[in-house]
Design a protein around this motif. Structure first.
Motif, PDB file in Angstrom:
ATOM      1  N   UNK A   1      31.911  34.718  50.074  1.00 57.55           N
ATOM      2  CA  UNK A   1      31.729  35.384  49.007  1.00 57.55           C
ATOM      3  C   UNK A   1      31.689  36.627  49.175  1.00 57.55           C
ATOM      4  N   UNK A   2      30.888  37.270  50.065  1.00 54.68           N
ATOM      5  CA  UNK A   2      30.737  38.793  50.247  1.00 54.68           C
ATOM      6  C   UNK A   2      32.103  39.315  50.412  1.00 54.68           C
ATOM      7  N   UNK A   3      32.585  38.666  51.702  1.00 49.84           N
ATOM      8  CA  UNK A   3      34.011  39.219  51.772  1.00 49.84           C
ATOM      9  C   UNK A   3      35.135  39.202  50.870  1.00 49.84           C
ATOM     10  N   UNK A   4      34.920  38.216  50.089  1.00 50.24           N
ATOM     11  CA  UNK A   4      35.962  38.295  48.900  1.00 50.24           C
ATOM     12  C   UNK A   4      35.620  39.468  47.855  1.00 50.24           C
ATOM     13  N   UNK A   5      34.650  39.930  47.833  1.00 51.54           N
ATOM     14  CA  UNK A   5      34.142  40.984  46.696  1.00 51.54           C
ATOM     15  C   UNK A   5      34.694  42.142  47.419  1.00 51.54           C
ATOM     16  N   UNK A   6      34.790  42.364  48.767  1.00 49.21           N
ATOM     17  CA  UNK A   6      34.958  43.675  49.332  1.00 49.21           C
ATOM     18  C   UNK A   6      36.731  43.730  49.194  1.00 49.21           C
ATOM     19  N   UNK A   7      37.302  42.409  49.423  1.00 49.95           N
ATOM     20  CA  UNK A   7      38.876  42.460  49.262  1.00 49.95           C
ATOM     21  C   UNK A   7      39.106  42.687  47.812  1.00 49.95           C
ATOM     22  N   UNK A   8      38.569  42.125  46.575  1.00 52.44           N
ATOM     23  CA  UNK A   8      38.488  42.196  45.428  1.00 52.44           C
ATOM     24  C   UNK A   8      38.613  43.873  45.112  1.00 52.44           C
ATOM     25  N   UNK A   9      37.471  44.431  45.642  1.00 53.28           N
ATOM     26  CA  UNK A   9      37.186  45.836  45.369  1.00 53.28           C
ATOM     27  C   UNK A   9      38.478  46.933  46.064  1.00 53.28           C
ATOM     28  N   UNK A  10      38.927  46.527  47.130  1.00 50.12           N
ATOM     29  CA  UNK A  10      40.009  47.159  47.902  1.00 50.12           C
ATOM     30  C   UNK A  10      41.024  47.182  47.075  1.00 50.12           C
ATOM     31  N   UNK A  11      41.562  46.019  46.469  1.00 53.96           N
ATOM     32  CA  UNK A  11      42.854  45.678  45.979  1.00 53.96           C
ATOM     33  C   UNK A  11      42.732  46.264  44.611  1.00 53.96           C
ATOM     34  N   UNK A  12      41.429  46.379  43.789  1.00 59.88           N
ATOM     35  CA  UNK A  12      41.463  47.153  42.787  1.00 59.88           C
ATOM     36  C   UNK A  12      41.564  48.664  42.877  1.00 59.88           C
TER      37      UNK A  12
ATOM     38  N   UNK B   1      48.328  52.847  39.201  1.00 61.98           N
ATOM     39  CA  UNK B   1      48.314  53.027  37.853  1.00 61.98           C
ATOM     40  C   UNK B   1      48.239  54.515  37.480  1.00 61.98           C
ATOM     41  N   UNK B   2      47.259  55.348  38.279  1.00 64.06           N
ATOM     42  CA  UNK B   2      47.215  56.771  37.929  1.00 64.06           C
ATOM     43  C   UNK B   2      48.508  57.372  38.219  1.00 64.06           C
ATOM     44  N   UNK B   3      49.128  57.041  39.427  1.00 54.87           N
ATOM     45  CA  UNK B   3      50.524  57.812  39.853  1.00 54.87           C
ATOM     46  C   UNK B   3      51.444  57.473  38.554  1.00 54.87           C
TER      47      UNK B   3
ATOM     48  N   UNK C   1      52.836  47.475  32.973  1.00 55.54           N
ATOM     49  CA  UNK C   1      52.714  46.549  33.955  1.00 55.54           C
ATOM     50  C   UNK C   1      51.840  46.940  35.021  1.00 55.54           C
ATOM     51  N   UNK C   2      51.629  48.202  35.249  1.00 53.70           N
ATOM     52  CA  UNK C   2      50.608  48.597  36.226  1.00 53.70           C
ATOM     53  C   UNK C   2      49.065  48.585  35.524  1.00 53.70           C
ATOM     54  N   UNK C   3      48.976  48.723  34.436  1.00 56.24           N
ATOM     55  CA  UNK C   3      47.917  48.502  33.405  1.00 56.24           C
ATOM     56  C   UNK C   3      47.497  47.196  33.560  1.00 56.24           C
ATOM     57  N   UNK C   4      48.374  46.277  33.381  1.00 59.89           N
ATOM     58  CA  UNK C   4      48.188  44.710  33.119  1.00 59.89           C
ATOM     59  C   UNK C   4      47.623  44.260  34.785  1.00 59.89           C
ATOM     60  N   UNK C   5      48.413  44.894  35.696  1.00 59.16           N
ATOM     61  CA  UNK C   5      47.693  44.566  37.015  1.00 59.16           C
ATOM     62  C   UNK C   5      46.565  44.895  37.559  1.00 59.16           C
ATOM     63  N   UNK C   6      46.154  46.220  36.943  1.00 62.99           N
ATOM     64  CA  UNK C   6      44.771  46.991  37.039  1.00 62.99           C
ATOM     65  C   UNK C   6      43.706  45.712  36.531  1.00 62.99           C
TER      66      UNK C   6
ATOM     67  N   UNK D   1      39.735  39.759  38.788  1.00 59.09           N
ATOM     68  CA  UNK D   1      39.638  39.034  40.203  1.00 59.09           C
ATOM     69  C   UNK D   1      38.043  39.500  40.760  1.00 59.09           C
ATOM     70  N   UNK D   2      37.823  40.925  40.569  1.00 58.78           N
ATOM     71  CA  UNK D   2      36.531  41.396  41.218  1.00 58.78           C
ATOM     72  C   UNK D   2      35.240  40.557  40.544  1.00 58.78           C
TER      73      UNK D   2
END
Length: 272
Positions: free
Chosen positions: A85-96, A103-105, A122-127, A133-134
């Protein structure tokens, strides 16, 4: 028994006997009932997670403090779930972070008309999906953390440990019929007993008050005689529990430590 008259025909002299003058005084009548003793709080200690019983830190009959560790469930599986679960948080943070950069670009490019507004949406929805997910990863982490903490079973209150039916290596789970043990808080104890209808009617008639509750407030304190015949040094207070056609269930409370098993039977004496 009679005395033979003397030769002169005179009656025998009267015998002197001791005489006591009775004085009217108040007295106390008592009734004795067999009762069962229970702690004020009887807590069933049950596991919140499934697993093998790895450690038992207490013995039957021991007194424990609130927060003291009682049992340890094998936590190896739950530790791995916690790490995952700790690793999943790190992965979710990286993806975010990656999604936020994209999105900013696109927000900068849309001003120069290099990308369409649809691409930005679309980028906003992905964000926003990455944010969810996080949040989900954090929830899974908290659940894993709670389950890992549940592997260490602690006393919720101070009291006396009852029978422990499980042994090391036993497979335990929350759905088991029998608890790990019964923890009794014995800083005060309840004595449960039954009175006959006749005794209860006489008991009420001797007390002032318009209701049963008022009469019980005027009742004399009760004393507790333990199994060895000794009087418990503290008096108890009566409380009515239930009335049926033939028996009246009564409880008295005594505010002192009395370490006794639930199935021990003592005697309660009620003064009138």
């Amino acid at each position: 028994m009679w005395s033979k008259p003397n030769q002169g025909g005179e009656a025998p002299a009267a015998l002197e006997v001791p005489v006591m003058i009775l004085q009217e005084e108040n007295g106390i009548l008592t009734k004795t009932y067999a009762s069962s003793i229970e702690g004020v709080v009887n807590v069933e200690i049950r596991p919140q997670v499934s697993g093998y019983l790895a450690k038992i830190f207490v013995d039957e009959g021991a007194f424990v403090r609130a927060g003291q560790t009682l049992f340890q469930v094998d936590d190896r599986t739950y530790k791995e779930q916690y790490k995952n679960a700790q690793a999943s948080i790190l992965a979710a943070k990286a993806n975010l972070s990656n999604v936020k950069i994209d999105l900013d670009r696109k927000k900068e490019l849309v001003s120069n008309k290099l990308v369409s507004n649809l691409q930005v949406d679309q980028a906003q929805a992905t964000y926003e999906g990455a944010q969810a997910a996080l949040a989900q990863a954090n929830a899974v982490f908290e659940t894993a953390k709670i389950n890992l903490e549940f592997c260490t079973i602690k006393a919720p209150v101070s009291g006396t440990i009852g029978r422990i039916p499980y042994r090391l290596g036993s497979l335990i789970n929350p759905a088991a019929v029998e608890p790990l043990t019964l923890l009794s808080d014995t800083h005060a104890v309840f004595a449960y007993f039954s009175m006959s209808e006749n005794d209860f009617v006489n008991f009420q008639a001797a007390l002032p008050g318009n209701s049963v509750a008022e009469k019980l407030k005027q009742a004399a304190p009760v004393t507790l005689k333990t199994a060895n015949g000794q009087d418990f040094p503290h008096l108890g207070k009566l409380m009515l529990l239930k009335v049926n056609s033939t028996r009246i269930q009564v409880r008295s409370v005594f505010g002192q430590n009395l370490k006794t098993r639930k199935d021990n039977y003592e005697q309660v004496t009620q003064g009138k």
